[in-house]
Motif scaffolding. Sequence first.
Motif, PDB file in Angstrom:
ATOM      1  N   VAL A  70      -2.014   2.419 -10.356  1.00  0.00           N
ATOM      2  CA  VAL A  70      -2.303   1.248  -9.527  1.00  0.00           C
ATOM      3  C   VAL A  70      -1.059   0.798  -8.759  1.00  0.00           C
ATOM      4  O   VAL A  70      -1.169   0.340  -7.617  1.00  0.00           O
ATOM      5  N   ASP A 101      -0.446   1.062 -19.888  1.00  0.00           N
ATOM      6  CA  ASP A 101      -0.065   2.062 -20.890  1.00  0.00           C
ATOM      7  C   ASP A 101      -0.107   3.443 -20.222  1.00  0.00           C
ATOM      8  O   ASP A 101      -0.556   3.582 -19.079  1.00  0.00           O
ATOM      9  N   ASP A 102       0.293   4.439 -20.979  1.00  0.00           N
ATOM     10  CA  ASP A 102       0.273   5.837 -20.530  1.00  0.00           C
ATOM     11  C   ASP A 102      -1.164   6.365 -20.614  1.00  0.00           C
ATOM     12  O   ASP A 102      -1.748   6.393 -21.703  1.00  0.00           O
ATOM     13  N   GLY A 135      -2.140   8.618 -10.710  1.00  0.00           N
ATOM     14  CA  GLY A 135      -1.150   8.242 -11.722  1.00  0.00           C
ATOM     15  C   GLY A 135      -0.044   9.270 -11.818  1.00  0.00           C
ATOM     16  O   GLY A 135       0.768   9.413 -10.899  1.00  0.00           O
ATOM     17  N   ASP A 136      -0.019  10.012 -12.906  1.00  0.00           N
ATOM     18  CA  ASP A 136       0.964  11.079 -13.116  1.00  0.00           C
ATOM     19  C   ASP A 136       0.697  12.188 -12.097  1.00  0.00           C
ATOM     20  O   ASP A 136      -0.410  12.727 -12.035  1.00  0.00           O
ATOM     21  N   HIS A 137       1.742  12.534 -11.310  1.00  0.00           N
ATOM     22  CA  HIS A 137       1.568  13.534 -10.256  1.00  0.00           C
ATOM     23  C   HIS A 137       2.055  14.927 -10.672  1.00  0.00           C
ATOM     24  O   HIS A 137       2.161  15.820  -9.835  1.00  0.00           O
ATOM     25  N   VAL A 159      -5.744   1.397 -15.158  1.00  0.00           N
ATOM     26  CA  VAL A 159      -4.780   1.965 -16.119  1.00  0.00           C
ATOM     27  C   VAL A 159      -3.496   2.255 -15.359  1.00  0.00           C
ATOM     28  O   VAL A 159      -3.518   2.942 -14.329  1.00  0.00           O
ATOM     29  N   LEU A 177       0.821  -1.208   0.000  1.00  0.00           N
ATOM     30  CA  LEU A 177       0.000   0.000   0.000  1.00  0.00           C
ATOM     31  C   LEU A 177       0.858   1.262   0.000  1.00  0.00           C
ATOM     32  O   LEU A 177       1.873   1.322   0.701  1.00  0.00           O
ATOM     33  N   GLY A 232       2.689   0.404 -15.615  1.00  0.00           N
ATOM     34  CA  GLY A 232       3.289  -0.907 -15.318  1.00  0.00           C
ATOM     35  C   GLY A 232       4.776  -0.811 -15.009  1.00  0.00           C
ATOM     36  O   GLY A 232       5.474  -1.824 -14.960  1.00  0.00           O
ATOM     37  N   ALA A 233       5.258   0.426 -14.749  1.00  0.00           N
ATOM     38  CA  ALA A 233       6.700   0.613 -14.582  1.00  0.00           C
ATOM     39  C   ALA A 233       7.105   0.852 -13.127  1.00  0.00           C
ATOM     40  O   ALA A 233       8.292   1.008 -12.838  1.00  0.00           O
ATOM     41  N   HIS A 234       6.146   0.893 -12.224  1.00  0.00           N
ATOM     42  CA  HIS A 234       6.464   1.151 -10.813  1.00  0.00           C
ATOM     43  C   HIS A 234       7.262  -0.024 -10.238  1.00  0.00           C
ATOM     44  O   HIS A 234       7.017  -1.180 -10.614  1.00  0.00           O
ATOM     45  N   GLY A 276      -2.440  -2.220  -4.156  1.00  0.00           N
ATOM     46  CA  GLY A 276      -2.923  -2.343  -2.782  1.00  0.00           C
ATOM     47  C   GLY A 276      -4.162  -1.510  -2.502  1.00  0.00           C
ATOM     48  O   GLY A 276      -5.145  -2.000  -1.933  1.00  0.00           O
ATOM     49  N   GLN A 277      -4.120  -0.262  -2.911  1.00  0.00           N
ATOM     50  CA  GLN A 277      -5.272   0.621  -2.672  1.00  0.00           C
ATOM     51  C   GLN A 277      -6.499   0.116  -3.426  1.00  0.00           C
ATOM     52  O   GLN A 277      -7.612   0.092  -2.888  1.00  0.00           O
ATOM     53  N   HIS A 315      -2.257   9.123 -20.798  1.00  0.00           N
ATOM     54  CA  HIS A 315      -2.417  10.298 -21.673  1.00  0.00           C
ATOM     55  C   HIS A 315      -2.379   9.934 -23.158  1.00  0.00           C
ATOM     56  O   HIS A 315      -2.598  10.802 -24.004  1.00  0.00           O
ATOM     57  N   PHE A 356     -10.578   6.621  -9.102  1.00  0.00           N
ATOM     58  CA  PHE A 356      -9.495   6.984  -8.184  1.00  0.00           C
ATOM     59  C   PHE A 356      -8.299   7.347  -9.058  1.00  0.00           C
ATOM     60  O   PHE A 356      -7.805   6.511  -9.831  1.00  0.00           O
TER      61      PHE A 356
END
Length: 240
Positions: free
Chosen positions: A83, A132-133, A157-159, A104, A54, A107-109, A87-88, A135, A154
């Motif tokens: 995502v 995928d991105d 994603g991009d901050h 969405v 989380l 997948g790179a985290h 966890g969230q 955007h 929720f």
Amino acid sequence: MASGGMRQRSKGLIDMPTLKPLPPRDELMERIRASGSGDFDHFGYPVREDGLYLQQDPAEFADFVSYMATHAQPAELSLDIGVAGGGQTVFLRDYYGCATTITVDLGAHPDAHHWKRIKQSMNSQHLLEIIDDSHAPRVREQLMPFKGRIDFAFVDGDHSYRGLRKDIFMVRELLKPSALMALHDTVEVPDCKRVHNEMLRSEIFEHVEDFNSKFGISLWRLKQPVNSTWLNRIGGIGRL
Ligand SMILES: C[S@@+](CC[C@H](N)C(=O)[O-])C[C@H]1O[C@@H](n2cnc3c(N)ncnc32)[C@H](O)[C@@H]1O
């Protein structure tokens, strides 16, 4: 496609998952901590090898989950942008009914590889997974069949300032009237905070609640879906 939990018929056509009873706040916070974070130093509770990874603060996430469980209409269609390990996404759906879920993520985290295991326990039908991105025009194309139909989103994603705005411009096309959208990190991340401040002046969204003890989760209700323009989508430019 992954699904979990027993199911029961909702008033609509889609089966709603059976939820866990909502415990008192302290117990819910304990369950969040016991599920394991993605990083002890950042989140303040341990990583568990077989846990949820989380990326949430226990106090504000518990308040948010409780609010959704007690105040929000169950969602037939829900959307998560950002995502990571999932966890969230998974934890919330044990207490707040989401019959179906679209995810969405790039997948790179670093925790993304846990999602394959964690999503098996998601108490919701995993309707569509887009790696995928958010955007990219091709992502919007895949989501357009759900235009004006999503009950809850929720967004985590991009901050960046423009990146978050682009996500909101897309989400506001997808949500149905009076649907809810949550934004994460609206206290801790300056760009997200800036967007939060702009959202307070929005004529399209109404501010529902802030859950702020560390990172900030803010909840918004869309008045009416609004089509996005090319400038909204490409530049994140325009009134929110
Ligand atoms: C903070 S993490 C999400 C954490 C998760 N919601 C949780 O609480 O456990 C942000 C995620 O957004 C994803 N992300 C960042 N930019 C993105 C983009 N443009 N499109 C899709 N996903 C993106 C990252 O890959 C990362 O997994």
